[in-house]
Write a protein that holds these residues in place. Structure first.
Motif, PDB file in Angstrom:
ATOM      1  N   GLY A 246      32.740  38.295  27.908  1.00 22.27           N
ATOM      2  CA  GLY A 246      32.649  39.484  27.073  1.00 22.27           C
ATOM      3  C   GLY A 246      33.653  40.531  27.491  1.00 22.27           C
ATOM      4  O   GLY A 246      34.851  40.290  27.517  1.00 22.27           O
ATOM      5  N   ARG A 247      33.161  41.638  27.904  1.00 22.74           N
ATOM      6  CA  ARG A 247      33.976  42.785  28.264  1.00 22.74           C
ATOM      7  C   ARG A 247      34.347  42.729  29.736  1.00 22.74           C
ATOM      8  O   ARG A 247      33.526  42.374  30.577  1.00 22.74           O
ATOM      9  CB  ARG A 247      33.142  44.029  27.979  1.00 22.74           C
ATOM     10  N   LEU A 248      35.591  43.108  30.029  1.00 25.59           N
ATOM     11  CA  LEU A 248      35.977  43.241  31.434  1.00 25.59           C
ATOM     12  C   LEU A 248      35.201  44.402  32.034  1.00 25.59           C
ATOM     13  O   LEU A 248      34.990  45.426  31.379  1.00 25.59           O
ATOM     14  CB  LEU A 248      37.480  43.483  31.564  1.00 25.59           C
ATOM     15  N   ASN A 249      34.754  44.234  33.259  1.00 28.34           N
ATOM     16  CA  ASN A 249      34.064  45.314  33.956  1.00 28.34           C
ATOM     17  C   ASN A 249      35.030  46.433  34.269  1.00 28.34           C
ATOM     18  O   ASN A 249      36.207  46.198  34.541  1.00 28.34           O
ATOM     19  CB  ASN A 249      33.473  44.801  35.284  1.00 28.34           C
ATOM     20  N   VAL A 250      34.514  47.620  34.268  1.00 28.28           N
ATOM     21  CA  VAL A 250      35.280  48.796  34.658  1.00 28.28           C
ATOM     22  C   VAL A 250      34.691  49.260  35.980  1.00 28.28           C
ATOM     23  O   VAL A 250      33.471  49.333  36.123  1.00 28.28           O
ATOM     24  CB  VAL A 250      35.134  49.901  33.588  1.00 28.28           C
ATOM     25  N   PRO A 251      35.533  49.561  36.969  1.00 37.37           N
ATOM     26  CA  PRO A 251      34.957  50.040  38.228  1.00 37.37           C
ATOM     27  C   PRO A 251      34.243  51.373  37.983  1.00 37.37           C
ATOM     28  O   PRO A 251      34.571  52.097  37.044  1.00 37.37           O
ATOM     29  CB  PRO A 251      36.171  50.218  39.142  1.00 37.37           C
TER      30      PRO A 251
ATOM     31  N   THR B 249      30.601  34.990  42.343  1.00 36.77           N
ATOM     32  CA  THR B 249      31.937  35.097  42.929  1.00 36.77           C
ATOM     33  C   THR B 249      32.639  33.775  42.692  1.00 36.77           C
ATOM     34  O   THR B 249      32.097  32.714  43.001  1.00 36.77           O
ATOM     35  CB  THR B 249      31.862  35.404  44.436  1.00 36.77           C
ATOM     36  N   THR B 250      33.847  33.854  42.118  1.00 34.51           N
ATOM     37  CA  THR B 250      34.585  32.666  41.729  1.00 34.51           C
ATOM     38  C   THR B 250      35.885  32.540  42.515  1.00 34.51           C
ATOM     39  O   THR B 250      36.364  33.507  43.099  1.00 34.51           O
ATOM     40  CB  THR B 250      34.950  32.724  40.232  1.00 34.51           C
TER      41      THR B 250
ATOM     42  N   THR C 233      27.433  38.810  35.661  1.00 31.58           N
ATOM     43  CA  THR C 233      28.739  39.395  35.959  1.00 31.58           C
ATOM     44  C   THR C 233      29.463  38.541  36.986  1.00 31.58           C
ATOM     45  O   THR C 233      28.839  37.975  37.886  1.00 31.58           O
ATOM     46  CB  THR C 233      28.596  40.838  36.490  1.00 31.58           C
ATOM     47  N   LEU C 234      30.779  38.435  36.818  1.00 34.03           N
ATOM     48  CA  LEU C 234      31.603  37.607  37.705  1.00 34.03           C
ATOM     49  C   LEU C 234      32.704  38.451  38.322  1.00 34.03           C
ATOM     50  O   LEU C 234      33.154  39.429  37.728  1.00 34.03           O
ATOM     51  CB  LEU C 234      32.263  36.465  36.922  1.00 34.03           C
ATOM     52  N   ILE C 235      33.156  38.049  39.500  1.00 34.22           N
ATOM     53  CA  ILE C 235      34.320  38.648  40.137  1.00 34.22           C
ATOM     54  C   ILE C 235      35.091  37.550  40.855  1.00 34.22           C
ATOM     55  O   ILE C 235      34.492  36.571  41.331  1.00 34.22           O
ATOM     56  CB  ILE C 235      33.956  39.811  41.087  1.00 34.22           C
TER      57      ILE C 235
ATOM     58  N   SER D 223      37.907  44.416  38.122  1.00 42.74           N
ATOM     59  CA  SER D 223      36.525  44.622  38.534  1.00 42.74           C
ATOM     60  C   SER D 223      35.557  43.571  38.010  1.00 42.74           C
ATOM     61  O   SER D 223      34.357  43.723  38.118  1.00 42.74           O
ATOM     62  CB  SER D 223      36.077  46.021  38.103  1.00 42.74           C
ATOM     63  N   GLY D 224      36.087  42.503  37.420  1.00 41.27           N
ATOM     64  CA  GLY D 224      35.225  41.406  37.015  1.00 41.27           C
ATOM     65  C   GLY D 224      35.006  41.318  35.522  1.00 41.27           C
ATOM     66  O   GLY D 224      35.665  41.980  34.723  1.00 41.27           O
ATOM     67  N   LEU D 225      34.048  40.481  35.140  1.00 41.65           N
ATOM     68  CA  LEU D 225      33.801  40.141  33.747  1.00 41.65           C
ATOM     69  C   LEU D 225      32.303  40.113  33.463  1.00 41.65           C
ATOM     70  O   LEU D 225      31.533  39.509  34.218  1.00 41.65           O
ATOM     71  CB  LEU D 225      34.399  38.749  33.461  1.00 41.65           C
ATOM     72  N   ASN D 226      31.899  40.781  32.390  1.00 42.75           N
ATOM     73  CA  ASN D 226      30.520  40.709  31.902  1.00 42.75           C
ATOM     74  C   ASN D 226      30.415  39.528  30.947  1.00 42.75           C
ATOM     75  O   ASN D 226      31.306  39.326  30.124  1.00 42.75           O
ATOM     76  CB  ASN D 226      30.147  41.990  31.139  1.00 42.75           C
TER      77      ASN D 226
END
Length: 163
Positions: A117-122, A93-94, A65-67, A142-145
């Motif tokens: 893939g899918r955007l993270n949901v908080p 963290t990017t 996961t990225l943020i 909220s980031g990216l899976n």
């Protein structure tokens, strides 16, 4: 922002199991189709390990996961919420990386190849765990899976580029 960019990996974090404190790493080995060596989702010990994100969607997983650091800066600036990278519960963290543009695209972190893939949901879980009102401010940010397409070792300072 253009689809062409060069960003940078600022930090790597993993947790050995659900709710455990995130540990910052100087380097991490990403295993194709599995996750980050030692991370809770690679070993099946994450809070959401037993819950797939979107059924049969091959991108619906939590291998990594990225943020964006820009999101964390905006939380502080716009909402007065200090959320350091380890508290996000995200692995990478990017900076300078438009994560929303990477949904459905392959990109490189150092020599590793990821598929957005899918955007993270908080989640309320994060807000409860931290005791900080982050749920609403992180909606759509909220980031990216990602899925690991080609594994290898990454380090802070590695460049991030779309393929």
């Amino acid at each position: 922002m253009s689809q062409d960019f060069t960003g940078v990996l600022l930090a790597i974090h993993i947790a050995p199991e659900a709710s455990a404190p995130m540990v910052e790493l100087d380097a991490a080995r990403l295993v194709e189709g599995v996750g980050i060596e030692g991370d809770r989702y690679a070993t099946g010990r994450g809070t959401y390990s037993g819950r797939p994100l979107a059924g049969d969607n091959p991108f619906a997983n939590r291998q990594v996961t990225l943020i964006e650091m820009e999101t964390l800066d905006a939380l502080k600036r716009d909402h007065g919420i200090d959320l350091p990278p380890h508290e996000t519960r995200r692995n990478l963290t990017t900076a300078g990386v438009p994560l929303n543009h990477l949904v459905g695209r392959e990109f490189r972190v150092g020599d590793v190849v990821l598929m957005g893939g899918r955007l993270n949901v908080p989640c309320q879980y994060l807000e409860d765990l931290l005791g900080k009102p982050v749920f609403k401010p992180l909606i759509h940010r909220s980031g990216l899976n990602c899925r690991i397409v080609k594994g290898g070792t990454i380090r802070p300072g590695d460049s991030i580029r779309p393929l």
